[in-house]
Design a protein around this motif. Structure first.
Motif, PDB file in Angstrom:
ATOM      1  N   MET A  30       0.840  -1.171   0.000  1.00  0.00           N
ATOM      2  CA  MET A  30       0.000   0.000   0.000  1.00  0.00           C
ATOM      3  C   MET A  30       0.886   1.236   0.000  1.00  0.00           C
ATOM      4  O   MET A  30       1.911   1.275   0.660  1.00  0.00           O
ATOM      5  N   ILE A  31       0.475   2.221  -0.759  1.00  0.00           N
ATOM      6  CA  ILE A  31       1.183   3.493  -0.818  1.00  0.00           C
ATOM      7  C   ILE A  31       0.230   4.608  -0.395  1.00  0.00           C
ATOM      8  O   ILE A  31      -0.925   4.628  -0.801  1.00  0.00           O
ATOM      9  N   LYS A  32       0.746   5.509   0.423  1.00  0.00           N
ATOM     10  CA  LYS A  32       0.001   6.705   0.822  1.00  0.00           C
ATOM     11  C   LYS A  32       0.842   7.914   0.430  1.00  0.00           C
ATOM     12  O   LYS A  32       2.065   7.860   0.511  1.00  0.00           O
ATOM     13  N   VAL A  33       0.187   8.979   0.023  1.00  0.00           N
ATOM     14  CA  VAL A  33       0.896  10.193  -0.389  1.00  0.00           C
ATOM     15  C   VAL A  33       0.430  11.371   0.454  1.00  0.00           C
ATOM     16  O   VAL A  33      -0.769  11.599   0.605  1.00  0.00           O
TER      17      VAL A  33
ATOM     18  N   VAL B 299      17.137  -1.133   0.858  1.00  0.00           N
ATOM     19  CA  VAL B 299      16.747  -0.935   2.262  1.00  0.00           C
ATOM     20  C   VAL B 299      15.630  -1.905   2.640  1.00  0.00           C
ATOM     21  O   VAL B 299      15.671  -2.542   3.697  1.00  0.00           O
ATOM     22  N   ILE B 300      14.632  -2.041   1.775  1.00  0.00           N
ATOM     23  CA  ILE B 300      13.506  -2.929   2.065  1.00  0.00           C
ATOM     24  C   ILE B 300      13.961  -4.394   2.044  1.00  0.00           C
ATOM     25  O   ILE B 300      13.570  -5.182   2.896  1.00  0.00           O
TER      26      ILE B 300
ATOM     27  N   GLU C  96       5.083   0.857  -5.998  1.00  0.00           N
ATOM     28  CA  GLU C  96       3.877   0.050  -5.867  1.00  0.00           C
ATOM     29  C   GLU C  96       4.213  -1.444  -5.909  1.00  0.00           C
ATOM     30  O   GLU C  96       3.718  -2.231  -5.103  1.00  0.00           O
ATOM     31  N   LYS C  97       5.073  -1.821  -6.832  1.00  0.00           N
ATOM     32  CA  LYS C  97       5.464  -3.228  -6.971  1.00  0.00           C
ATOM     33  C   LYS C  97       6.215  -3.712  -5.728  1.00  0.00           C
ATOM     34  O   LYS C  97       5.913  -4.780  -5.192  1.00  0.00           O
ATOM     35  N   VAL C  98       7.169  -2.942  -5.258  1.00  0.00           N
ATOM     36  CA  VAL C  98       7.953  -3.327  -4.076  1.00  0.00           C
ATOM     37  C   VAL C  98       7.055  -3.398  -2.839  1.00  0.00           C
ATOM     38  O   VAL C  98       7.164  -4.328  -2.044  1.00  0.00           O
ATOM     39  N   ALA C  99       6.158  -2.428  -2.681  1.00  0.00           N
ATOM     40  CA  ALA C  99       5.257  -2.424  -1.530  1.00  0.00           C
ATOM     41  C   ALA C  99       4.369  -3.663  -1.539  1.00  0.00           C
ATOM     42  O   ALA C  99       4.175  -4.312  -0.498  1.00  0.00           O
ATOM     43  N   LYS C 100       3.850  -4.000  -2.702  1.00  0.00           N
ATOM     44  CA  LYS C 100       2.973  -5.169  -2.819  1.00  0.00           C
ATOM     45  C   LYS C 100       3.746  -6.466  -2.577  1.00  0.00           C
ATOM     46  O   LYS C 100       3.323  -7.314  -1.800  1.00  0.00           O
ATOM     47  N   ASP C 101       4.882  -6.619  -3.241  1.00  0.00           N
ATOM     48  CA  ASP C 101       5.674  -7.841  -3.126  1.00  0.00           C
ATOM     49  C   ASP C 101       6.233  -8.051  -1.717  1.00  0.00           C
ATOM     50  O   ASP C 101       6.420  -9.188  -1.288  1.00  0.00           O
ATOM     51  N   SER C 102       6.509  -6.963  -1.006  1.00  0.00           N
ATOM     52  CA  SER C 102       7.124  -7.048   0.320  1.00  0.00           C
ATOM     53  C   SER C 102       6.119  -6.877   1.450  1.00  0.00           C
ATOM     54  O   SER C 102       6.511  -6.897   2.621  1.00  0.00           O
ATOM     55  N   SER C 103       4.857  -6.631   1.116  1.00  0.00           N
ATOM     56  CA  SER C 103       3.825  -6.365   2.126  1.00  0.00           C
ATOM     57  C   SER C 103       4.236  -5.218   3.054  1.00  0.00           C
ATOM     58  O   SER C 103       4.136  -5.307   4.267  1.00  0.00           O
ATOM     59  N   VAL C 104       4.719  -4.151   2.449  1.00  0.00           N
ATOM     60  CA  VAL C 104       5.175  -2.976   3.182  1.00  0.00           C
ATOM     61  C   VAL C 104       4.224  -1.818   2.881  1.00  0.00           C
ATOM     62  O   VAL C 104       3.783  -1.651   1.752  1.00  0.00           O
ATOM     63  N   THR C 105       3.907  -1.024   3.893  1.00  0.00           N
ATOM     64  CA  THR C 105       3.134   0.195   3.705  1.00  0.00           C
ATOM     65  C   THR C 105       4.115   1.344   3.541  1.00  0.00           C
ATOM     66  O   THR C 105       4.953   1.576   4.411  1.00  0.00           O
TER      67      THR C 105
END
Length: 137
Positions: free
Chosen positions: A1-4, A72-73, A106-115
């Motif tokens: 998930m991404i928040k701006v 970093v992730i 978006e791809k990294v957040a989804k693949d890593s389950s990171v907000t």
């Protein structure tokens, strides 16, 4: 998930990012990372949040920033929240030219389950569609 978090220069985006990071400490089960391009705000963050100043790493451009964030992730499987303050400043590009960066994020957040929470210096009407879709996240 991404928040701006967005707004013109001087509207308090960094303070909002720091407050959001500090509030997340109480619910986070994994690691938290705060990435920015200066030391400001470092002492305002809770000690549980890993602080990274990109100026210590000579990041030049959007591609280098993408690689840095991925590294970093990937460095810890327990990462849960990443806050990136001043992404436009760090990348050195206008937000309108950063579609590849947001796609990667978006791809990294989804693949890593990171907000991931990102601050962007721009008025709402200046934000391209690939950024505005994250405003209500």
């Amino acid at each position: 998930m991404i928040k701006v978090i967005y707004g013109a220069k001087g509207t308090g985006k960094t303070k909002m990012m720091i407050d959001a990071a500090n509030e997340t400490v109480s619910v986070a089960k994994g690691h938290m990372i705060f990435i920015t391009d200066s030391k400001r705000g470092m002492y305002d963050l809770e000690r549980e949040i890993r602080f990274i100043d990109t100026s210590d790493y000579d990041i030049a451009g959007e591609a280098a920033l993408c690689g840095f964030i991925k590294g970093v992730i990937a460095g810890n499987n327990d990462n849960e929240y990443v806050f990136i303050d001043g992404v436009v400043r760090i990348a050195g590009k206008p937000v309108q030219e950063m579609a590849a960066f947001f796609y990667m994020l978006e791809k990294v957040a989804k693949d890593s389950s990171v907000t991931v929470t990102v601050s962007v210096t721009a008025a709402r009407e200046e934000l391209p569609d690939f950024v505005s879709k994250y405003l209500d996240a």
